[in-house]
Design a protein around this motif. Structure first.
Motif, PDB file in Angstrom:
ATOM      1  N   ALA A 185       0.524  -1.386   0.106  1.00  0.00           N
ATOM      2  CA  ALA A 185       0.140  -0.109  -0.087  1.00  0.00           C
ATOM      3  C   ALA A 185       0.793   1.076  -0.046  1.00  0.00           C
ATOM      4  N   ALA A 186       1.823   1.387   0.740  1.00  0.00           N
ATOM      5  CA  ALA A 186       2.834   2.287   0.667  1.00  0.00           C
ATOM      6  C   ALA A 186       3.718   2.443  -0.658  1.00  0.00           C
ATOM      7  N   VAL A 187       4.023   1.390  -0.924  1.00  0.00           N
ATOM      8  CA  VAL A 187       4.766   1.291  -2.331  1.00  0.00           C
ATOM      9  C   VAL A 187       3.938   2.028  -3.669  1.00  0.00           C
ATOM     10  N   ALA A 188       2.779   1.757  -3.475  1.00  0.00           N
ATOM     11  CA  ALA A 188       1.797   2.217  -4.449  1.00  0.00           C
ATOM     12  C   ALA A 188       1.789   3.574  -4.528  1.00  0.00           C
ATOM     13  N   ASP A 189       2.114   4.323  -3.535  1.00  0.00           N
ATOM     14  CA  ASP A 189       2.035   5.957  -3.424  1.00  0.00           C
ATOM     15  C   ASP A 189       3.410   6.070  -4.353  1.00  0.00           C
ATOM     16  N   LEU A 190       4.459   5.640  -3.934  1.00  0.00           N
ATOM     17  CA  LEU A 190       5.921   5.634  -4.773  1.00  0.00           C
ATOM     18  C   LEU A 190       5.502   5.622  -6.226  1.00  0.00           C
TER      19      LEU A 190
ATOM     20  N   MET B  59       1.054   9.925 -18.813  1.00  0.00           N
ATOM     21  CA  MET B  59       1.391   9.466 -17.753  1.00  0.00           C
ATOM     22  C   MET B  59       0.960   7.789 -17.787  1.00  0.00           C
ATOM     23  N   PRO B  60       1.851   6.866 -17.084  1.00  0.00           N
ATOM     24  CA  PRO B  60       1.575   5.428 -16.948  1.00  0.00           C
ATOM     25  C   PRO B  60       0.600   5.135 -16.027  1.00  0.00           C
ATOM     26  N   HIS B  61      -0.475   4.426 -16.165  1.00  0.00           N
ATOM     27  CA  HIS B  61      -1.293   4.212 -14.881  1.00  0.00           C
ATOM     28  C   HIS B  61      -1.466   2.925 -14.483  1.00  0.00           C
TER      29      HIS B  61
ATOM     30  N   ALA C  85       4.842   8.004 -11.594  1.00  0.00           N
ATOM     31  CA  ALA C  85       4.261   8.110 -12.931  1.00  0.00           C
ATOM     32  C   ALA C  85       4.006   9.447 -13.104  1.00  0.00           C
ATOM     33  N   TRP C  86       3.240  10.381 -12.276  1.00  0.00           N
ATOM     34  CA  TRP C  86       2.703  11.569 -12.313  1.00  0.00           C
ATOM     35  C   TRP C  86       3.818  12.592 -12.891  1.00  0.00           C
TER      36      TRP C  86
ATOM     37  N   TRP D  26      -1.858   0.038  -9.029  1.00  0.00           N
ATOM     38  CA  TRP D  26      -0.203   0.108  -8.976  1.00  0.00           C
ATOM     39  C   TRP D  26       0.088  -1.455  -8.452  1.00  0.00           C
ATOM     40  N   GLU D  27       0.939  -2.131  -8.654  1.00  0.00           N
ATOM     41  CA  GLU D  27       1.262  -3.408  -8.303  1.00  0.00           C
ATOM     42  C   GLU D  27       2.636  -3.305  -7.798  1.00  0.00           C
TER      43      GLU D  27
END
Length: 474
Positions: A227-232, A327-329, A237-238, A456-457
């Motif tokens: 869940a935290a890595v998803a924010d990275l 951007m990649p999603h 991406a943005w 995000w995986e």
């Protein structure tokens, strides 16, 4: 009419009203979204919406304009074409117009789970019941959603494409004495969403986060859960792998440079999950290697940004792309077992898949991957989740934000105490830089975004240090 019939009719209307030299592209998308929300451990809202959107972009006499509508009868489509052509005549010239996507095959495996596409409320309620029962009397809240999208693309070069996609997602928290535990998952089939398993995880984390102590700010080694890595991944991406920002020299990305640790491989993989097989400009979507074994390889482009830097589109045309950039999603941080190159740094996990958590705070570690990473930490922090992250410096991607849903002090490989939430200020590329990644999990977990089709995986991730600058209220 089918979505492809609607798209073709709009293209013909543009030609009829603006002449054969007019360029037009049309995207028709049907969207069915159903959402079951729960709070205070009971369902309080079940909603569903269905609609069709027609988006038209025209380039006439060197000028470009776009419009959209939701009426697909003859009068509604004609009104859309007329107002978009009127807008084009009022727009300034567009000398950077990249042209329309040429005809190209659009690959789609055609696999759409019908049970998910047409899921009844009872099917979502069953997952919610499983979650609520599994938290064992704790307060529970969250949602379960299913979505189905079908669409078609057509333009005046003769290019046409069709696509369908489904998604199921669940995001829930359990609360124990003011402490929250979270569990999230995004999948292609509702049948693969186990509400009870997510509830068990959330409850264990919530109970383990009770009675936190305060630690001084500083740089700590960290194990970040998915869940935290998803924010990275989202911020990378943005602000990093964004073709517009790259063209404007506002991105850290330097294709060809070893900017990340050799264990890091990032792939934007839209066809790996629930996404339509073409972008807003009709360009076929395909996997794009952003980082390969630590070396930056590419950024995402639509037709305009790709033309500006002398490359083609990578299939990332999107609504609002002219403002925010392409951007990649659908970024995947490849797990240790599947990533090419890089050292094997993960300690041996249980071969049976059972959680071999270290002793200490019971429930802080709820899977074998995280247990193996935590076991190698001499003194550091286990972090469940980030939130309210904001970019301070886009070029170096320095981000400030807060931890939430559980932080634990780890000493000699054992979580020994829950810790109060921190504020952090960290450069995401620096944190993932050469020599800074100390371990990756073997299994990735797909995290849902607020928008369907965006996810995000990542596996859990162990980093050499993370800069915590103060308490969450600071």
């Amino acid at each position: 009419m089918t979505e492809l019939d609607v798209a073709g009719q709009v293209v013909e209307l543009v030609r009829r009203l603006a002449g054969p030299a007019a360029e037009a592209e049309v995207v028709v998308t049907r969207r069915d979204l159903a959402l079951t929300r729960f709070a205070n451990s009971f369902i309080h809202q079940n909603v569903a919406e269905s609609g069709v959107t027609v988006r038209l972009r025209v380039h006439v006499d060197g000028r470009t304009a776009a419009g959209s509508g939701s009426l697909v009868d003859t009068e509604g489509l004609r009104a859309l074409v007329e107002r978009t052509l009127t807008a084009a005549r009022l727009c300034p010239p567009d000398p950077a117009w990249p042209g329309l996507a040429p005809p190209a095959p659009v690959r789609s495996d055609g696999r759409v789970d019908e049970a998910t596409a047409y899921a009844e409320p009872d099917a979502r309620a069953e997952r919610v019941r499983g979650f609520v029962d599994a938290v064992g009397g704790l307060e529970a809240a969250g949602y379960c959603r299913t979505s189905y999208r079908s669409g078609a693309f057509a333009n005046s070069t003769g290019h046409a494409a069709l696509g369908r996609a489904v998604e199921a997602a669940m995001d829930g928290i359990a609360r124990a004495g003011g402490a929250d535990g979270v569990a999230r998952l995004c999948v292609d089939r509702l049948a693969d969403l186990d509400g009870a398993a997510l509830g068990v995880r959330a409850a264990a984390k919530a109970r383990a986060a009770a009675d936190p102590v305060e630690l001084p700010p500083g740089r700590y080694e960290v194990v970040l859960e998915p869940a935290a890595v998803a924010d990275l991944l989202q911020n990378l991406a943005w602000f990093g792998f964004n073709g517009k920002r790259y063209a404007e020299r506002q991105s850290f990305a330097e294709p060809g440079a070893a900017q990340f640790d050799p264990t890091v491989t990032l792939v934007d993989d839209p066809l790996h999950g629930s996404t339509l097989p073409y972008d807003l400009e009709g360009t076929p979507r395909r996997p794009l290697a952003l980082v390969e074994a630590g070396t930056t390889r590419a950024v995402a482009h639509d037709r305009r940004s790709g033309a500006e830097v002398g490359t083609g589109s990578t299939g990332h045309g999107m609504l609002g792309g002219s403002t925010f950039g392409p951007m990649p999603h659908n970024i995947r941080l490849l797990a240790e077992a599947s990533a090419p190159g890089g050292a094997t740094l993960l300690a041996e996990a249980s071969g049976s898949g059972r959680v071999t958590a270290p002793s200490g705070v019971a429930g802080a570690v709820v899977d074998a991957d995280t247990a193996a990473l935590v076991a190698g930490v001499e003194r550091g922090l286990l972090v469940s989740d980030f939130w309210y992250t904001r970019v301070l410096d886009p070029k170096s991607l320095v981000v400030t934000g807060l931890t939430r849903n559980g932080v634990w002090l780890v000493e000699d490989g054992v979580p020994v105490r829950a810790v109060r939430d921190f504020r952090f200020t960290e450069s995401y590329p620096r944190a993932l830089g050469p020599g800074r990644v100390r371990g990756l999990g073997r299994r990735s977990v797909r995290q849902p975004d607020r928008v369907e089709g965006v996810w995000w995986e990542a596996p859990p991730l162990r980093l050499a240090e993370w800069n915590f600058t103060g308490g969450a209220s600071g």
